[in-house]
Design a protein around this motif. Structure first.
Motif, PDB file in Angstrom:
ATOM      1  N   PRO A  87     -28.567  -5.959 -16.508  1.00 34.68           N
ATOM      2  CA  PRO A  87     -28.153  -4.649 -16.075  1.00 34.68           C
ATOM      3  C   PRO A  87     -27.388  -3.622 -17.054  1.00 34.68           C
ATOM      4  CG  PRO A  87     -26.787  -6.416 -15.395  1.00 34.68           C
ATOM      5  CD  PRO A  87     -27.710  -7.025 -16.178  1.00 34.68           C
ATOM      6  N   ASP A  88     -26.922  -4.052 -18.310  1.00 35.87           N
ATOM      7  CA  ASP A  88     -26.349  -3.065 -18.985  1.00 35.87           C
ATOM      8  C   ASP A  88     -27.179  -2.801 -20.322  1.00 35.87           C
ATOM      9  OD1 ASP A  88     -25.944  -5.434 -20.475  1.00 35.87           O
ATOM     10  OD2 ASP A  88     -24.196  -4.866 -21.328  1.00 35.87           O
ATOM     11  N   LEU A  89     -28.330  -3.271 -20.283  1.00 37.07           N
ATOM     12  CA  LEU A  89     -29.544  -3.100 -21.283  1.00 37.07           C
ATOM     13  C   LEU A  89     -30.011  -1.667 -21.375  1.00 37.07           C
ATOM     14  CD1 LEU A  89     -30.611  -4.697 -23.722  1.00 37.07           C
ATOM     15  CD2 LEU A  89     -32.773  -5.239 -22.298  1.00 37.07           C
ATOM     16  N   ILE A  90     -30.126  -1.098 -20.273  1.00 36.44           N
ATOM     17  CA  ILE A  90     -30.643   0.222 -20.258  1.00 36.44           C
ATOM     18  C   ILE A  90     -29.951   1.252 -20.887  1.00 36.44           C
ATOM     19  CG2 ILE A  90     -31.480   2.094 -18.426  1.00 36.44           C
ATOM     20  CD1 ILE A  90     -33.097  -0.593 -18.575  1.00 36.44           C
ATOM     21  N   GLN A  91     -28.583   1.117 -20.935  1.00 32.30           N
ATOM     22  CA  GLN A  91     -27.806   1.872 -21.594  1.00 32.30           C
ATOM     23  C   GLN A  91     -27.641   1.815 -22.971  1.00 32.30           C
ATOM     24  OE1 GLN A  91     -27.627   1.642 -18.340  1.00 32.30           O
ATOM     25  NE2 GLN A  91     -27.417   3.848 -18.356  1.00 32.30           N
ATOM     26  N   ARG A  92     -27.992   0.565 -23.685  1.00 33.31           N
ATOM     27  CA  ARG A  92     -27.728   0.275 -24.822  1.00 33.31           C
ATOM     28  C   ARG A  92     -29.288   0.405 -25.832  1.00 33.31           C
ATOM     29  NH1 ARG A  92     -25.047  -5.589 -24.334  1.00 33.31           N
ATOM     30  NH2 ARG A  92     -25.695  -5.532 -26.640  1.00 33.31           N
ATOM     31  N   ILE A  93     -30.278   0.296 -25.168  1.00 36.39           N
ATOM     32  CA  ILE A  93     -31.570   0.187 -26.016  1.00 36.39           C
ATOM     33  C   ILE A  93     -32.476   1.810 -25.771  1.00 36.39           C
ATOM     34  CG2 ILE A  93     -33.602  -1.020 -26.231  1.00 36.39           C
ATOM     35  CD1 ILE A  93     -31.209  -2.493 -27.158  1.00 36.39           C
ATOM     36  N   LYS A  95     -34.994   4.208 -24.662  1.00 33.76           N
ATOM     37  CA  LYS A  95     -36.055   4.216 -23.690  1.00 33.76           C
ATOM     38  C   LYS A  95     -37.557   3.775 -24.157  1.00 33.76           C
ATOM     39  CE  LYS A  95     -33.300   5.332 -20.339  1.00 33.76           C
ATOM     40  NZ  LYS A  95     -31.709   4.968 -20.851  1.00 33.76           N
ATOM     41  N   THR A  96     -37.744   4.114 -25.527  1.00 32.89           N
ATOM     42  CA  THR A  96     -38.961   3.840 -25.906  1.00 32.89           C
ATOM     43  C   THR A  96     -39.312   2.596 -26.217  1.00 32.89           C
ATOM     44  OG1 THR A  96     -38.223   4.501 -28.185  1.00 32.89           O
ATOM     45  CG2 THR A  96     -39.301   6.254 -26.909  1.00 32.89           C
ATOM     46  N   MET A  97     -38.244   1.801 -26.627  1.00 30.85           N
ATOM     47  CA  MET A  97     -38.216   0.224 -26.791  1.00 30.85           C
ATOM     48  C   MET A  97     -38.341  -0.439 -25.367  1.00 30.85           C
ATOM     49  SD  MET A  97     -35.854  -0.357 -29.981  1.00 30.85           S
ATOM     50  CE  MET A  97     -36.484  -0.271 -31.829  1.00 30.85           C
ATOM     51  N   ILE A  98     -37.520  -0.040 -24.388  1.00 32.00           N
ATOM     52  CA  ILE A  98     -37.623  -0.664 -23.362  1.00 32.00           C
ATOM     53  C   ILE A  98     -39.016  -0.360 -22.506  1.00 32.00           C
ATOM     54  CG2 ILE A  98     -36.892  -0.697 -20.774  1.00 32.00           C
ATOM     55  CD1 ILE A  98     -34.135   0.279 -21.813  1.00 32.00           C
ATOM     56  N   ALA A  99     -39.682   0.624 -22.847  1.00 34.68           N
ATOM     57  CA  ALA A  99     -41.005   1.122 -22.450  1.00 34.68           C
ATOM     58  C   ALA A  99     -42.082  -0.052 -22.939  1.00 34.68           C
ATOM     59  CB  ALA A  99     -41.415   2.483 -22.625  1.00 34.68           C
ATOM     60  N   SER A 100     -41.767  -0.248 -24.253  1.00 34.96           N
ATOM     61  CA  SER A 100     -42.849  -0.978 -25.249  1.00 34.96           C
ATOM     62  C   SER A 100     -42.575  -2.387 -24.649  1.00 34.96           C
ATOM     63  CB  SER A 100     -42.304  -1.044 -26.470  1.00 34.96           C
ATOM     64  OG  SER A 100     -43.298  -1.951 -27.230  1.00 34.96           O
ATOM     65  N   TYR A 101     -41.413  -3.013 -24.261  1.00 39.53           N
ATOM     66  CA  TYR A 101     -41.004  -4.159 -24.002  1.00 39.53           C
ATOM     67  C   TYR A 101     -41.626  -4.545 -22.539  1.00 39.53           C
ATOM     68  CZ  TYR A 101     -38.444  -8.208 -22.261  1.00 39.53           C
ATOM     69  OH  TYR A 101     -38.040  -9.464 -21.983  1.00 39.53           O
ATOM     70  N   GLU A 107     -43.715   7.590 -20.697  1.00 37.53           N
ATOM     71  CA  GLU A 107     -43.665   8.500 -19.584  1.00 37.53           C
ATOM     72  C   GLU A 107     -43.645   7.784 -18.160  1.00 37.53           C
ATOM     73  OE1 GLU A 107     -45.714   8.749 -22.132  1.00 37.53           O
ATOM     74  OE2 GLU A 107     -44.821  10.409 -23.118  1.00 37.53           O
ATOM     75  N   THR A 108     -44.525   6.546 -18.127  1.00 36.43           N
ATOM     76  CA  THR A 108     -44.380   5.623 -17.071  1.00 36.43           C
ATOM     77  C   THR A 108     -43.043   5.155 -16.709  1.00 36.43           C
ATOM     78  OG1 THR A 108     -46.577   5.165 -17.174  1.00 36.43           O
ATOM     79  CG2 THR A 108     -45.400   3.687 -16.075  1.00 36.43           C
ATOM     80  N   LEU A 109     -42.125   4.913 -17.989  1.00 35.36           N
ATOM     81  CA  LEU A 109     -40.968   4.414 -17.778  1.00 35.36           C
ATOM     82  C   LEU A 109     -40.131   5.481 -17.156  1.00 35.36           C
ATOM     83  CD1 LEU A 109     -38.509   2.217 -18.236  1.00 35.36           C
ATOM     84  CD2 LEU A 109     -38.376   3.272 -20.318  1.00 35.36           C
ATOM     85  N   SER A 110     -40.313   6.749 -17.566  1.00 34.38           N
ATOM     86  CA  SER A 110     -39.398   7.868 -16.796  1.00 34.38           C
ATOM     87  C   SER A 110     -39.770   7.828 -15.334  1.00 34.38           C
ATOM     88  CB  SER A 110     -39.813   9.030 -17.506  1.00 34.38           C
ATOM     89  OG  SER A 110     -39.378   9.166 -18.833  1.00 34.38           O
ATOM     90  N   ARG A 111     -41.028   7.662 -14.856  1.00 35.51           N
ATOM     91  CA  ARG A 111     -41.111   7.813 -13.569  1.00 35.51           C
ATOM     92  C   ARG A 111     -40.752   6.405 -12.770  1.00 35.51           C
ATOM     93  NH1 ARG A 111     -46.041   9.589 -15.423  1.00 35.51           N
ATOM     94  NH2 ARG A 111     -47.126   7.532 -15.594  1.00 35.51           N
ATOM     95  N   LEU A 112     -40.403   5.363 -13.519  1.00 31.17           N
ATOM     96  CA  LEU A 112     -39.606   4.121 -12.913  1.00 31.17           C
ATOM     97  C   LEU A 112     -38.317   4.240 -12.738  1.00 31.17           C
ATOM     98  CD1 LEU A 112     -41.658   1.493 -14.739  1.00 31.17           C
ATOM     99  CD2 LEU A 112     -42.131   2.248 -12.393  1.00 31.17           C
TER     100      LEU A 112
END
Length: 115
Positions: A87-93, A95-101, A107-112
Motif C-alpha cells: 500500500p505505501d509503494l505508490i507514494q515511494r516509487i 509512477k513511470t516505474m510502477i507503470a513499467s512493473y 498514461e494507462t496507469l494515470s487512468r487506473l
C-alpha cells in the motif's frame, strides 16, 4: 522493499555472468555472500539452511504469483493487487516505474489511479 533479498539465482549458483541487475531507489543496506560461504553456513548451522530455504521459497512463491497475475489479470486488477500487497509503494516509487512493473504505459496507469 524492506527485508527483501535479491540475486540473480543462475549467476549465483553457477558462477556465470549475471543477466539481471538491481537498481536501488532508496537508501539501502547491502550484504554480499558468496555461494561458498552460504554453503558453509548451511553446513555448519542448520538454522541458516532453514533460513535460506524459507527465503528462497517465499521468493519463488512471490515470483509465481506475479507471473500468474501478469498473464491472467487485467491492468486494473494488477494495479489493485499491487496496492493491496504494497500500500505505501505508490507514494515511494515514480509512477513511470510502477507503470513499467505493471506492464502498462504511464498514461494507462494515470487512468487506473483514482482522482
Amino acid at each position: 522493499m524492506e527485508n527483501w533479498w535479491i540475486t540473480d539465482p543462475e549467476a549465483f549458483h553457477y558462477g556465470t555472468k549475471a543477466s539481471l541487475s538491481v537498481d536501488c531507489l532508496e537508501d539501502t543496506v547491502v550484504f554480499s555472500l558468496t555461494l561458498e560461504n552460504k554453503e558453509k553456513l548451511c553446513r555448519d548451522l542448520q538454522k541458516m539452511e532453514y533460513f535460506f530455504r524459507k527465503k528462497t521459497t517465499a521468493g519463488y512463491i512471490a515470483l509465481q504469483k506475479r507471473i500468474m497475475c501478469f498473464i491472467s489479470s487485467s491492468a486494473s486488477d494488477r494495479y489493485h493487487n499491487l496496492l493491496e500487497q504494497y500500500p505505501d509503494l505508490i507514494q515511494r516509487i515514480p509512477k513511470t516505474m510502477i507503470a513499467s512493473y505493471l506492464g502498462v504505459s504511464r498514461e494507462t496507469l494515470s487512468r487506473l489511479i483514482p482522482a
